[in-house]
Design an enzyme around this catalytic site. Structure first.
Site, mmCIF file in Angstrom:
data_model
loop_
_atom_site.group_PDB
_atom_site.id
_atom_site.type_symbol
_atom_site.label_atom_id
_atom_site.label_comp_id
_atom_site.label_asym_id
_atom_site.label_seq_id
_atom_site.Cartn_x
_atom_site.Cartn_y
_atom_site.Cartn_z
ATOM 1 N N LYS A 100 7.706 70.029 81.321
ATOM 2 C CA LYS A 100 8.692 70.978 80.808
ATOM 3 C C LYS A 100 8.677 72.227 81.683
ATOM 4 O O LYS A 100 7.637 72.859 81.868
ATOM 5 C CB LYS A 100 8.386 71.360 79.358
ATOM 6 C CG LYS A 100 9.402 72.354 78.796
ATOM 7 C CD LYS A 100 8.926 72.955 77.495
ATOM 8 C CE LYS A 100 9.801 74.170 77.153
ATOM 9 N NZ LYS A 100 9.255 74.955 76.033
ATOM 10 N N GLY A 161 10.078 82.393 69.623
ATOM 11 C CA GLY A 161 9.229 82.985 68.589
ATOM 12 C C GLY A 161 9.936 83.896 67.611
ATOM 13 O O GLY A 161 9.292 84.473 66.719
ATOM 14 N N ALA A 187 13.184 76.775 71.080
ATOM 15 C CA ALA A 187 13.022 78.222 70.847
ATOM 16 C C ALA A 187 13.946 78.730 69.751
ATOM 17 O O ALA A 187 15.139 78.425 69.720
ATOM 18 C CB ALA A 187 13.242 79.032 72.119
ATOM 19 N N GLY A 188 13.362 79.504 68.847
ATOM 20 C CA GLY A 188 14.130 80.190 67.823
ATOM 21 C C GLY A 188 14.170 79.544 66.458
ATOM 22 O O GLY A 188 14.600 80.162 65.484
ATOM 23 N N ASN A 209 7.309 75.389 67.683
ATOM 24 C CA ASN A 209 5.924 75.849 67.810
ATOM 25 C C ASN A 209 5.634 76.956 66.800
ATOM 26 O O ASN A 209 4.986 76.747 65.782
ATOM 27 C CB ASN A 209 5.640 76.309 69.228
ATOM 28 C CG ASN A 209 4.162 76.633 69.471
ATOM 29 O OD1 ASN A 209 3.787 77.044 70.547
ATOM 30 N ND2 ASN A 209 3.298 76.447 68.480
ATOM 31 N N THR A 210 6.165 78.154 67.057
ATOM 32 C CA THR A 210 5.820 79.319 66.245
ATOM 33 C C THR A 210 6.113 79.118 64.759
ATOM 34 O O THR A 210 5.307 79.519 63.910
ATOM 35 C CB THR A 210 6.576 80.562 66.750
ATOM 36 O OG1 THR A 210 6.314 80.744 68.143
ATOM 37 C CG2 THR A 210 6.124 81.809 66.003
#
Length: 257
Positions: A100, A161, A187-188, A209-210
Site C-alpha cells: 500500500k 483518523g 481513511a475517515g 484502523n482508527t
C-alpha cells in the site's frame, strides 16, 4: 447474505474489510480485533510497527502471516524517495510485492500528495510491485493512478483518523463508475454506518484502523464493522428502490373493500 470475494493484486480476499494495525494499546488487542473483524488482510506501517526484529515483541507473534495477509504500507512518508525506500526494504526483508502506497502532503491534514503519489506509483509498478494506492477523492487523479498500473484505488472518505465519514459521495461514485480495478475507501470511517454507506455506493471494500482501535470497545467495534461491510455489500448487490418525491402505497389499490 450474498457471498462474493474480492480479488486485488492477484490475492483473493473472503472479507471486504481490511484492518489497520496501528493505535491499539498492544499487539494482543490488535490480534483480538482482527479476529473479531473477520478480515483476511491487515495493513502494517513498515516504519512504525516491529514485524521482524525478534529481540522485541513482533506483530507476527500475534498475527500469523500464514493465516493473515500482511499489506506493508508507507505511513509516515512525505515524499516519493521515502516511500520508495520503505517499500523496497519491505520487499527485501519480507518478500512483499503487494503493498500500500501512502505519500502524505503535510502532518496537519494528512491529505495525500498526489504529485509524489503518481511519481511513486509509476516507479513501483515498473519494478514489479502490486500497488494499492491511498489517494484523494479526485476522479481524475484516481483514473491517472489506474492508467499507471495501480492494483487498487483507495480514495479517502475524509481525513485520516478524523472519523467524519464520507464527505463526498458524488466523487466516490464517479471514481467507482470509471474504475476497472477495485475501489477501497481508505481513511475517515468513523463508525459502522459509514462502512455500510461506502459499500452501498458500490465500493469494493473499506480499510478501517482508527475507528476500531480507538473505540471504547475495539473488539466489539471490529465485529460491527464486519457486519456493516457484509450488509452494505448485500444491499448494493440487491439493488435499492429508486428514490421518489412523494409517497407510494405499499399495497395496490386494486381489490380494496
Amino acid at each position: 447474505m450474498v457471498k462474493s470475494s474480492l480479488k486485488v493484486g492477484g490475492v483473493i480476499l473472503k472479507s471486504r474489510l481490511i484492518v489497520g494495525t496501528g493505535k491499539y494499546k498492544n499487539f494482543k488487542q490488535t490480534a483480538q480485533a482482527v479476529k473479531a473483524s473477520g478480515a483476511d488482510m491487515v495493513t502494517v506501517a513498515v516504519r512504525r510497527v516491529n514485524i521482524l526484529d525478534k529481540k522485541k515483541p513482533t506483530l507476527m507473534d500475534y498475527l500469523n502471516p500464514k493465516k493473515i495477509i500482511y499489506l506493508p504500507n508507507t505511513a509516515g512518508c512525505f515524499n516519493s524517495k521515502e516511500s520508495l525506500r520503505t517499500l523496497r526494504l519491505a520487499r527485501e526483508i519480507g518478500g512483499w510485492k503487494l503493498v500500500k502506497l501512502e505519500v502524505l502532503g503535510d502532518k496537519k491534514t494528512l491529505f495525500p500528495n498526489m504529485i509524489e503519489t503518481l511519481k511513486s506509483t509509476e516507479v513501483l509498478v515498473k519494478e514489479g510491485f502490486k500497488v494499492m494506492v491511498y489517494c484523494s477523492d479526485d476522479p481524475i487523479m484516481a483514473k491517472k493512478l489506474e492508467d499507471l498500473g495501480a492494483s487498487a484505488i483507495m480514495p479517502l472518505a475524509s481525513p485520516i483518523g478524523s472519523g467524519r465519514g464520507i464527505k463526498n459521495k458524488l466523487n466516490l461514485l464517479v471514481i467507482i463508475k470509471n474504475a476497472k480495478v477495485p475501489v477501497i475507501v481508505d481513511a475517515g470511517i468513523g463508525t459502522a454506518s459509514d462502512a455500510a454507506i461506502a459499500m452501498e455506493l458500490g465500493c469494493d471494500g473499506v480499510l478501517v484502523n482508527t475507528a476500531i482501535a480507538k473505540a471504547r470497545n475495539p473488539i466489539l467495534m471490529a465485529k460491527s464493522m464486519k457486519h456493516a461491510v457484509i450488509a452494505g455489500r448485500d444491499s448494493f448487490l440487491s439493488g435499492r428502490i429508486s428514490p421518489k418525491i412523494f409517497g407510494s402505497a405499499s399495497t395496490p389499490d386494486e381489490g380494496l373493500i
